[in-house]
Design an enzyme around this catalytic site. Sequence first.
Site, PDB file in Angstrom:
ATOM      1  N   GLY A  11       0.866  -1.178   0.000  1.00  0.00           N
ATOM      2  CA  GLY A  11       0.000   0.000   0.000  1.00  0.00           C
ATOM      3  C   GLY A  11       0.901   1.227   0.000  1.00  0.00           C
ATOM      4  CB  ALA A  12       1.024   4.163  -2.266  1.00  0.00           C
TER       5      ALA A  12
ATOM      6  NE  ARG B 148       5.425  -3.639  -4.435  1.00  0.00           N
ATOM      7  CZ  ARG B 148       4.107  -3.704  -4.210  1.00  0.00           C
ATOM      8  NH1 ARG B 148       3.636  -3.467  -3.002  1.00  0.00           N
ATOM      9  NH2 ARG B 148       3.267  -4.003  -5.185  1.00  0.00           N
TER      10      ARG B 148
ATOM     11  CG  ASP C 217      -0.058   2.129  -5.897  1.00  0.00           C
ATOM     12  OD1 ASP C 217      -1.209   1.702  -6.100  1.00  0.00           O
ATOM     13  OD2 ASP C 217       0.668   1.719  -4.973  1.00  0.00           O
TER      14      ASP C 217
ATOM     15  CD  GLN D 295      -3.212  -6.815  -3.323  1.00  0.00           C
ATOM     16  OE1 GLN D 295      -3.913  -7.485  -4.064  1.00  0.00           O
ATOM     17  NE2 GLN D 295      -2.048  -6.353  -3.698  1.00  0.00           N
TER      18      GLN D 295
HETATM   19  O1  MRU Z   1       0.558  -4.033  -4.502  1.00  0.00           O
HETATM   20  P1  MRU Z   1      -0.029  -3.264  -3.352  1.00  0.00           P
HETATM   21  O2  MRU Z   1      -0.872  -4.079  -2.444  1.00  0.00           O
HETATM   22  O3  MRU Z   1       1.022  -2.455  -2.638  1.00  0.00           O
HETATM   23  O4  MRU Z   1      -0.994  -2.214  -4.071  1.00  0.00           O
HETATM   24  C1  MRU Z   1      -1.753  -1.352  -3.281  1.00  0.00           C
HETATM   25  C2  MRU Z   1      -2.653  -0.485  -4.056  1.00  0.00           C
HETATM   26  O5  MRU Z   1      -2.692  -0.518  -5.266  1.00  0.00           O
HETATM   27  C3  MRU Z   1      -3.426   0.525  -3.280  1.00  0.00           C
HETATM   28  O6  MRU Z   1      -4.691   0.741  -3.835  1.00  0.00           O
HETATM   29  C4  MRU Z   1      -2.648   1.853  -3.292  1.00  0.00           C
HETATM   30  O7  MRU Z   1      -1.327   1.643  -2.894  1.00  0.00           O
HETATM   31  C5  MRU Z   1      -3.269   2.865  -2.424  1.00  0.00           C
HETATM   32  S1  MRU Z   1      -3.116   2.440  -0.739  1.00  0.00           S
HETATM   33  C6  MRU Z   1      -3.815   3.692   0.155  1.00  0.00           C
END
Ligand code: MRU
Length: 358
Positions: A48-49, A90, A240, A199
Amino acid sequence: MNVAQPIEWTSQGVVMLDQRRLPGEVIHHIYTDYRDVAAAIKDMVIRGAPAIGVAAAMGVALGVERSNIATVDELRDKFPSICRTIAETRPTAVDLFWAIERMKRRFEQLVSAGASLENIRRAMVEEARAVHAEKRATDEAIGRFGAELMPGAGKVMTQCNAGALATAGIGTALGVIRVAVEQGRKLHVLVPETRPYLQGARLTAWELHEGGVPLTLITDNMVGHFMKTGTVSAVVVGADRIAANGDTANKIGTYQIAVLAHEHGVPFYVAAPVSTFDLTIASGEQIPIEERSAEEVTHLRGVRIAPDVAVANPGFDVTPARLITAIVCERGVARAPYAESLRRLAESMSTATHGLGR
Ligand code: MRU
């Protein structure tokens, strides 16, 4: 609503909730080496970003606090490799790079002010903790602005997990829903499972259920059906990376939800902090998309579900700005033209700018 905390700075080290094991097991790890924090980001112990940003800041602080060096000069030599290790985890979520840049700026200030090794170590830990505290406040403000856009009652769809687990606060998209529910709005959340990493099923369904928010879990290929049958009042997702023109990268599957929302006249909202804006890139075409392992697609929890064939697994897609009704951040609500409204919000200093771009 209970809020699951994904990360905490403690005197023992950086403590993370292992999101790979949820919802079955609630397990925490303690990290005392920045290289292990980098591995945890890469392996999705934390994801999550905004939460990745907090982890990056804490990883850099850990590298400074715990590295086995004796002088500021030695630390200055080592610092770039600490930042590089955290950066090479990432590629898509810009919060990671935002947090590293912030830690670099603080480090350079301290070194040029002639701070002692001990003071640099202490101040870098304080900076990482400040990043965490600010993320919490940011989420609260996003929640307040975003809740105003939610219906008084109805079904709201999200994608992936943009909740407390993803931000280290109350969440962005789920923070909006949380505040709206606390205000008395009767929301029911439609949660697509979000293949291949699930997720939605594993994390969002768990978070909402734990928090007592009504939800229905659906598979990703049911989105069109629910849009068409008129049961979705709004979509709210996280981000992201948001380019200067408003194009938004988010979890794979977001784009098809936006297209369907547009087709069926359903408002599509993005909720994300200003740290997710990347105004250095003109459009979403320049956003790097992480390609993840084939095994996430061919296997489910270690069990092969597909033959050994060619696989594509982009972790994110880009939703064009024209499909986005509004972008909510901690400083207000941006609407098209985004090149103008995002820049004004990025340059403004506080939530006093509520309503900008409307
Ligand atoms: O691959 P992830 O689980 O890190 O991806 C997360 C997402 O795409 C979320 O929607 C995004 O990071 C926003 S989190 C507030």
